[in-house]
Design a protein around this motif. Structure first.
Motif, PDB file in Angstrom:
ATOM      1  N   ARG A 106     -13.002  -0.793  45.028  1.00 21.04           N
ATOM      2  CA  ARG A 106     -12.079  -1.530  45.900  1.00 21.04           C
ATOM      3  C   ARG A 106     -10.907  -2.089  45.094  1.00 21.04           C
ATOM      4  N   LYS A 107     -11.195  -2.545  43.874  1.00 23.43           N
ATOM      5  CA  LYS A 107     -10.101  -3.041  43.021  1.00 23.43           C
ATOM      6  C   LYS A 107      -9.061  -1.950  42.779  1.00 23.43           C
ATOM      7  N   ASP A 110      -7.058  -1.312  45.989  1.00 23.30           N
ATOM      8  CA  ASP A 110      -6.093  -2.393  46.206  1.00 23.30           C
ATOM      9  C   ASP A 110      -4.921  -2.266  45.241  1.00 23.30           C
ATOM     10  N   GLU A 113      -2.605   0.520  46.243  1.00 15.57           N
ATOM     11  CA  GLU A 113      -1.818   0.223  47.444  1.00 15.57           C
ATOM     12  C   GLU A 113      -0.731  -0.806  47.143  1.00 15.57           C
ATOM     13  N   ARG A 114      -1.105  -1.816  46.368  1.00 14.87           N
ATOM     14  CA  ARG A 114      -0.100  -2.822  45.992  1.00 14.87           C
ATOM     15  C   ARG A 114       1.035  -2.192  45.198  1.00 14.87           C
TER      16      ARG A 114
END
Lengths: 344, 344, 344, 344
Positions: A106-107, A110, A113-114
């Motif tokens: 998940r990190k 994220d 995407e960031r």
């Protein structure tokens, strides 16, 4: 179309395939092959190449000609290597499994995407003509409602040093399910059993059961110890059933217009009379001969060029390892059924 | 050798096969075919027979020329029919499953033993040349230690009115395991999952996992809804692996001299180095072409003649339904692992 | 419908199948099984039968309850046995080959026609659902023009004492061609080669080439010495190609919508550009499971009842032995091409 | 070991495979890829290569760094290209067929021998592990005397512009026979039939029969029009029979210990009693996974390095085209049997 500079990381089992197909992808420009063993990298590149070998991942990430990396290293190294690449502003294609935990995965998702970067998982089978056709069949309604799924992937396999047979082989099946099932049909629970009969230190045989949101059951059998090689997936639908036998080049996909139907119940008839059987034809669609990994490379380049998520993006990889993590928990809890959170 | 007078009970799906093979067994003398539908019985016997049809089970049991009955009726009727026959002093051959509960099955086994009568289960596959050869391979040590077992029995099957797919099809696999595994190797626990995706009122797809006393895992997949027919059992051993494909008449049994070995550990070497692979030849033993059911009939007649338990006696049938009962309990308890008592 | 009294002649290899299927045919009433060895006949009938065994063909032919005979004796005896039966006013079903010469065969056909009796050849394969479907495909135009035919029938076969492999096995293929080819398409020439590598005294391996009236070539390979069993016929058409694999129960007939087309020539283009390839789907039609020999019996009874020639009548048998006789002449003349007279 | 400078001539269908495997052969140093279409040559080499493309065969032959050429051009060009290369002092590897006539082929063989140069034919299949094993089996006596040979090579094939199906495909089968048959067993006569049902201007289907010096018959069926792909060779021996199915990766070679034997005749027994059947086991030898073309390249380099004829030298190529030429003559003469001179 401008080309994207690429570095392949890892010259082991799968890396040479990335090197070969990257070289055959016009939208990519292979710059580096990076491996801890430079000699191995040079051997993979061969004596006629203009591509450079290196042992320094840092050099690769600092090279402005490199816009993207393709990572084919042991699973345990994925998290660090992918994170570094994303932090260096590189797009990433990474082998399955994405990471060894959902938290880590998940990190990365994220972070990508960031950063506005493409994070793509090499779910190779999703790019085979066979799986693409199965996806169309299911999503186009030709199969009807999915009633059962059964996937067998057994062979004399390399006993991995860092992951068990479930994390090694089941990502293929789980990524395919993720790819072909209709939107809205998703796994809601998982249970698994595993064994290590050769005392290898990790599971070599595993059986995984999934329950879909529709109530249907899907089963995956993975096995490193079988001298017979089987790679078959059956998806039974209310209208038709599709069988994919990856080892039968002449009949990879067969669509069976046969099955068991339950006729809507009339109150005054016995239940036995309510089952009917269809014994229709089988059809074997003509499929193009295409190397799946070339499709992976093309999709990676397109996603980068179009600034969009790849078809098998980091979220797809995350859904796969969510199932693997739940399966591992089930094994540790005597095969208990583990519910999956909808949030993934 | 004196012949044994026989009555076949049930002229439905399987009964005609009992009628045909009984007529071909010199040590038996077929006297009756009994069915609730006398017309059906007459049709099965055909217009050229000297065998009598009847609807009266009582008549059959009272006939002193009848020394034995072969029962091929729905499973739910087995308990009453077998008990009556044993009480009437008749030897009994009964279709699988023996009964629908262990408690009932045990009563029949006890009754037969007290009465000195043969109670035999028609575990047909145990009488195939293929399964007999597999038994010799395993018990003769050629396979080494059993490491995994995988059995798949899927087809477009008749949805039964009184039993689910597990009780319908898994008795085949479980009776084969019971027959071929070495003495002392026995199932110690079972877990199962099942589903009914066509809303038939009973499970149509089931996955059953067994743990053997040696730690190895065995898996059975049974399915009534699959348009592709598979009947394959793989038994992986430490020395060789045997594959039985019942649908491949030219290669029913293949013995693979290949597998994965773990080399006894030396303290200073990495684990990866300790796995080795054998890639030896495959051999396909020549097997006689014999109809299994003729072997069943011959064994039934011999057991009666020699006043000894049949090879697949009531106790074997009881062991099979013990596993089925535990599997059903597991399904009802979310796939929980159910331990088996050693006493069975 | 009145039944026809039948006697089966010959209790050897094939006779028992005639006995069994005759008993399952309502329109026939089996009266006798006749064999030189009465004990063998009794064994075939079994201990429960009301059918009589005899060694006297005369008795059979004199029995007014016998309206028809089915002859399954060695080929060399066919002529005398069939003639006697026809002269006694009996309808005749006879195994292939009809006789060992065209001259003899023609006498039987003439005799039957003059006598108003049915003379039918047991060209069993023509009564399989597979061959019937292939006939429909070809005659319905789905295959287009027949471009090539290839039939392979090899196995470890019984070396016959009176006929060679060509006369033993090729009647199957030739009768099928006769049955499925469109009216007007007929063999015009034949050439053959044969060998006897085990010094058995007659050919054990043979290759037969036929030219059809359309110019297409058909080839038959028959072999008694092959340890691998193959029974495959490919009929290539201008629109589709059909493959019949009699040993693959799940895919006996496959229809391939693929092939090579020649595009009508434009004067100014190179020839290479004129060939195009179609790579369409394959379809596997659902076929009923029916025993072909039951169809033979039913057709025999119907032809008698309706006083009409059977689908595979004496003339069909005559056409088959015309080809065999020509093939034998070709073998004796170093493989020379032998033209067939249109008169057959 | 010094490396040999190599040029590949022809970048069409097969040339890219020569380019790829030459690059993987340490004893060779690929210098040029030569094609009439330079763009096509560049595309084959790809964007990362250090190998040069050219359209000038002269340039290649004048380059002193080039010690050898590998020719993959249309068959009609072989004679001129090979002769030029030999005259320029280059060793030559040439695709099959060596030339389009025996007269031309013999000139090349003579020229190479006089010049002390290696002239090798790319009989690729002779370098597969399967064919090598079959050669050992036959030459080691395990098969006994060869009794029959049957080879089928049918597929939807590219209709060639300069050669018919016989010259296109049969070189594979004929070169394999040449390679595996024992010394002293050689073809003595050939007959063939062919047809062109699509009016392509050349034969698209052909059947070729060979007689060996031992009296055994060998048959080859080649076909460009078959939608089913078959590549199977059966070699029946007096002791065992070997089947090679090139399309079954799991069972490429199977050895059947079964067959038909003729027992030496005793005067007073009937002939039927003299035939016996063996029904022994089948074995499937483990074969290494090796690309045959790499073996071709390695053999070419070794033959050059050791100044010896290659395993499949020009004389082997000449023997193959002698058979093809005789087969063509047979076709032109209505399938007449053509004797082969022993001198080849």
């Amino acid at each position: 179309m401008s080309t994207v500079g690429l570095a392949v990381i890892g010259a082991g089992y799968w890396g040479p395939n990335l090197v070969r197909t990257a070289q055959a992808t016009p939208a990519l420009r292979l710059q580096w092959l990076c491996d801890l063993d430079e000699e191995r990298a040079r051997t993979v590149l061969g004596p006629y190449t203009t591509v450079r070998a290196t042992t320094s991942y840092e050099t690769v990430l600092e090279d402005p000609a490199v816009g993207a990396v393709a990572i084919a290293t042991p699973a345990a190294t994925h998290f660090d290597l992918v994170r570094s690449a994303l932090e260096a502003g590189k797009h990433v294609l990474v082998e399955k499994p994405l990471t060894l935990s959902v938290a880590e995965g998940r990190k990365l998702v994220d972070l990508a995407e960031r950063s506005g970067l493409v994070l793509m998982c090499d779910h190779t089978y999703c790019y085979t003509p066979a799986v693409r056709r199965i996806r169309e069949l299911i999503r186009g309604g030709e199969l009807g409602t999915v009633q059962f799924v059964d996937s067998v992937r057994i062979n004399l396999g390399l006993v991995q040093s860092d992951i068990d047979v479930l994390w090694d082989l089941a990502p293929h099946d789980l990524s395919i399910f993720d790819f072909v099932l209709p939107d809205g049909v998703r796994p809601v629970a998982v249970a698994a059993h595993a064994s290590d009969p050769i005392d290898a230190g990790r599971a070599c045989v595993a059986h995984l059961t999934l329950w879909l949101s529709t109530g249907a059951m899907a089963h995956v059998h993975v096995n490193w110890l079988s001298p017979t090689k089987i790679r078959t997936t059956v998806i039974g639908g209310s209208r038709r059933t599709v069988v994919w036998d990856d080892l039968d080049p002449l009949r990879r996909v067969t669509i069976h217009d046969r099955g068991v139907d339950r006729i809507p119940q009339e109150p005054d008839r016995r239940r036995e009379a309510l089952i009917s059987y269809r014994l229709g034809d089988i059809s074997v669609p003509a499929l193009p001969e295409q190397e799946a990994l070339r499709g992976v490379m093309a999709e990676f380049a397109s996603a980068i060029g179009e600034s969009r998520p790849a078809l098998t993006d980091g979220r797809a990889g995350l859904r796969v390892i969510s199932l693997l993590e739940a399966a591992t928990r089930s094994i540790e809890n005597g095969g208990a059924i583990i519910s999956l959170k909808e949030s993934e």
